[in-house]
Design an enzyme around this catalytic site. Structure first.
Site, PDB file in Angstrom:
ATOM      1  N   ASN A   1      13.143 -24.351 -22.096  1.00 22.38           N
ATOM      2  CA  ASN A   1      13.198 -23.531 -20.890  1.00 22.38           C
ATOM      3  C   ASN A   1      11.846 -23.548 -20.214  1.00 22.38           C
ATOM      4  OD1 ASN A   1      15.872 -22.258 -20.978  1.00 22.38           O
ATOM      5  ND2 ASN A   1      15.124 -21.560 -22.960  1.00 22.38           N
TER       6      ASN A   1
ATOM      7  N   SER B   1      13.744 -18.146 -39.852  1.00 18.73           N
ATOM      8  CA  SER B   1      13.324 -19.420 -39.281  1.00 18.73           C
ATOM      9  C   SER B   1      11.843 -19.656 -39.564  1.00 18.73           C
ATOM     10  CB  SER B   1      13.562 -19.396 -37.772  1.00 18.73           C
ATOM     11  OG  SER B   1      13.051 -20.573 -37.200  1.00 18.73           O
TER      12      SER B   1
ATOM     13  N   GLY C   1       5.809 -14.507 -34.780  1.00 18.32           N
ATOM     14  CA  GLY C   1       5.262 -14.641 -36.123  1.00 18.32           C
ATOM     15  C   GLY C   1       5.978 -15.654 -36.988  1.00 18.32           C
ATOM     16  N   GLU C   2       5.299 -16.060 -38.046  1.00 18.20           N
ATOM     17  CA  GLU C   2       5.852 -16.974 -39.048  1.00 18.20           C
ATOM     18  C   GLU C   2       6.229 -16.114 -40.253  1.00 18.20           C
ATOM     19  OE1 GLU C   2       6.764 -20.358 -39.973  1.00 18.20           O
ATOM     20  OE2 GLU C   2       7.244 -19.042 -41.656  1.00 18.20           O
TER      21      GLU C   2
ATOM     22  N   CYS D   1       0.504 -14.842 -33.967  1.00 18.61           N
ATOM     23  CA  CYS D   1       0.848 -15.836 -34.993  1.00 18.61           C
ATOM     24  C   CYS D   1      -0.315 -16.813 -35.120  1.00 18.61           C
ATOM     25  CB  CYS D   1       2.121 -16.589 -34.600  1.00 18.61           C
ATOM     26  SG  CYS D   1       2.655 -17.783 -35.851  1.00 18.61           S
TER      27      CYS D   1
ATOM     28  N   SER E   1      12.185 -25.177 -38.139  1.00 21.94           N
ATOM     29  CA  SER E   1      11.857 -25.603 -36.781  1.00 21.94           C
ATOM     30  C   SER E   1      11.346 -27.047 -36.868  1.00 21.94           C
ATOM     31  CB  SER E   1      10.750 -24.662 -36.284  1.00 21.94           C
ATOM     32  OG  SER E   1      10.866 -24.419 -34.947  1.00 21.94           O
ATOM     33  N   LEU E   2      12.185 -27.996 -36.560  1.00 22.72           N
ATOM     34  CA  LEU E   2      11.833 -29.412 -36.770  1.00 22.72           C
ATOM     35  C   LEU E   2      11.110 -29.988 -35.539  1.00 22.72           C
ATOM     36  CD1 LEU E   2      12.144 -31.884 -38.691  1.00 22.72           C
ATOM     37  CD2 LEU E   2      14.282 -32.397 -37.496  1.00 22.72           C
ATOM     38  N   ASN E   3      11.819 -30.057 -34.445  1.00 30.08           N
ATOM     39  CA  ASN E   3      11.217 -30.329 -33.131  1.00 30.08           C
ATOM     40  C   ASN E   3      10.585 -31.707 -32.938  1.00 30.08           C
ATOM     41  OD1 ASN E   3      11.914 -27.704 -32.502  1.00 30.08           O
ATOM     42  ND2 ASN E   3       9.944 -26.908 -33.155  1.00 30.08           N
TER      43      ASN E   3
ATOM     44  N   CYS F   1      17.206 -10.288 -32.788  1.00 29.93           N
ATOM     45  CA  CYS F   1      16.098 -11.185 -33.128  1.00 29.93           C
ATOM     46  C   CYS F   1      14.853 -10.337 -33.346  1.00 29.93           C
ATOM     47  CB  CYS F   1      15.886 -12.183 -31.985  1.00 29.93           C
ATOM     48  SG  CYS F   1      14.431 -13.220 -32.236  1.00 29.93           S
TER      49      CYS F   1
ATOM     50  N   CYS G   1       1.819 -23.527 -32.827  1.00 33.23           N
ATOM     51  CA  CYS G   1       2.749 -24.495 -32.229  1.00 33.23           C
ATOM     52  C   CYS G   1       2.433 -24.594 -30.734  1.00 33.23           C
ATOM     53  CB  CYS G   1       4.198 -24.053 -32.437  1.00 33.23           C
ATOM     54  SG  CYS G   1       4.627 -23.816 -34.161  1.00 33.23           S
TER      55      CYS G   1
ATOM     56  N   CYS H   1      14.759 -18.610 -25.395  1.00 34.38           N
ATOM     57  CA  CYS H   1      13.931 -19.537 -26.133  1.00 34.38           C
ATOM     58  C   CYS H   1      13.067 -20.364 -25.196  1.00 34.38           C
ATOM     59  CB  CYS H   1      14.827 -20.469 -26.924  1.00 34.38           C
ATOM     60  SG  CYS H   1      13.926 -21.812 -27.648  1.00 34.38           S
TER      61      CYS H   1
HETATM   62  S1  SF4 Z   1       6.841 -21.056 -32.836  1.00 28.43           S
HETATM   63 FE1  SF4 Z   1       6.818 -19.443 -34.415  1.00 28.43          FE
HETATM   64  S2  SF4 Z   1       5.452 -20.259 -36.005  1.00 28.43           S
HETATM   65 FE2  SF4 Z   1       5.049 -21.462 -34.154  1.00 28.43          FE
HETATM   66  S3  SF4 Z   1       3.309 -20.395 -33.155  1.00 28.43           S
HETATM   67 FE3  SF4 Z   1       5.222 -19.586 -32.253  1.00 28.43          FE
HETATM   68  S4  SF4 Z   1       5.671 -17.742 -33.467  1.00 28.43           S
HETATM   69 FE4  SF4 Z   1       4.203 -18.971 -34.654  1.00 28.43          FE
END
Ligand code: SF4
Length: 357
Positions: free
Chosen positions: A293, A194, A162-163, A112, A217-219, A105, A116, A335
């Site tokens: 988690n 992702s 990061g995105e 980032c 990433s739907l969530n 990974c 989120c 995660c």
């Molecule tokens: S889940 Fe991913 S996109 Fe969202 S803040 Fe965390 S690192 Fe950034």
């Protein structure tokens, strides 16, 4: 040198007065063999090796810490300083060994900007984008560190810090090397990017000749709920996101993955499950349910009966669905176990479990 394409290395060789095929040899040595110094590139003449050491540098990510889990997962903390212009940065890479393969990974940004609410990386803000070399380097070093026990198949997941789609050019440049059969030779079937749902990035990715699988990433099961935990949803609401998903040109063997972190009492009800089924109707997709988690954030893990109920509701409607339990929980590599203080910085990895399939 790290992050340079074969074409660039061929041009570089020419600029040194060498035949262009030397560039291909360097490309092979760097990426296919994972050699981390010019002196180790014995296929090259000694004179050229000495010249390269004078005019160029291979700056691999440097391991500053590593944490080994009881389940074999290793979390590396890398210090990155690819060149003097780039700010030093620290990111995480997680190596997960399995019986027949390993999954790595990797991070694509330090920090980032996406914010989120269930992710502590967000609290850092964006420190900087990683370069292609820094992205590729994480895979090379993680593989080299585990060379003795390496399985033939490596999976990579761009699910660390990061995105990825907000560092698009460097990510694509890195993927071209990672997925190149003459480079790191990772199969596109074994690589997953992702995203939190950056629609223009998804549209650009759809046009790429070389691309990994796509995970979203739907969530959440409604715009209101999603905006609450993923403010990016204001910019790219579910309708736009799912429209981009429907237009995404899937290869015959491919499905979209939707990751759904189950947050106890927030998005794990039977109504949520029914709404998710409706949202994903007509999409060739699978859903990975990821029980939250415990971390330093105001959420709680879902009740086990809720997880099963959610899974069953999706499965009964014909939706391919898996529950993914995190690995490496004891070393904070799992995660949602996002809180980790390293050198005054909160560092995290997210959505890790979604990868292990
Ligand atoms: S889940 Fe991913 S996109 Fe969202 S803040 Fe965390 S690192 Fe950034």
């Amino acid at each position: 040198m790290l992050g340079k394409s074969q074409e660039e290395l061929r041009e570089f060789s020419e600029s040194l007065g060498e035949p262009t095929y030397r560039g291909s040899q360097i490309y092979h040595a760097l990426y296919a063999e994972g050699l981390q110094s010019f002196s180790a590139m014995t296929a090259l003449p000694a004179k050229l090796r000495a010249q390269l050491a004078e005019v160029a540098e291979i700056r691999m990510p440097r391991i500053v810490r590593q944490h080994r889990s009881a389940d074999g997962t290793v979390r590396y903390v890398f210090e990155l300083r690819e060149n003097d212009r780039a700010k030093p940065a620290t990111v995480e890479t997680v190596f997960m060994p399995e019986e027949k393969r390993q999954t790595i990974c990797i991070s694509t940004q330090a920090g980032c900007a996406v914010d989120c609410q269930f992710c502590l990386t967000a609290t850092l803000g964006l420190i900087r984008n990683l370069t292609a070399g820094e992205i590729v380097g994480q895979v090379i070093v993680a593989r080299e560190e585990n060379r003795a026990t390496l399985k033939p198949q490596t999976n990579i997941v761009l699910m660390g810090q990061g995105e990825p789609l907000l560092n698009y050019d460097a990510v694509i440049r890195a993927l071209r090397i990672l997925l190149d059969p003459r480079g790191l030779a990772i199969s596109p079937k074994h690589a997953t990017l992702s995203t939190s749902g950056i629609v223009p990035g998804i549209e650009r990715l759809a046009e790429e000749a070389v691309r990994p699988k796509l995970a979203i990433s739907l969530n959440a099961s409604s715009n209101e709920q999603r905006t609450r935990i993923m403010p990016i949803n204001r910019k790219y609401p579910l309708e736009k996101l799912l429209e981009a998903c429907r237009k995404y040109p899937l290869r015959p063997w491919e499905r979209l993955t939707f990751e759904y972190v189950l947050l106890g009492g927030l998005n794990d009800s039977p109504e949520d499950a029914r709404r998710v089924v409706k949202l994903l109707a007509n999409l060739r997709a699978k859903v990975n349910l990821i029980p939250w988690n415990p971390g330093n954030l105001p959420y709680r893990p879902p009740d086990p009966t809720r997880i099963e109920e959610f899974r069953k509701l999706l499965a009964e409607k014909g939706q391919l669905v898996f529950v993914r339990y995190s690995r490496g929980q004891d070393v904070m590599a799992a995660c949602g176990q996002l809180a980790l203080l390293e050198s005054q910085q909160v560092i995290s990895t997210t959505q890790l479990t979604a990868s292990v399939d």
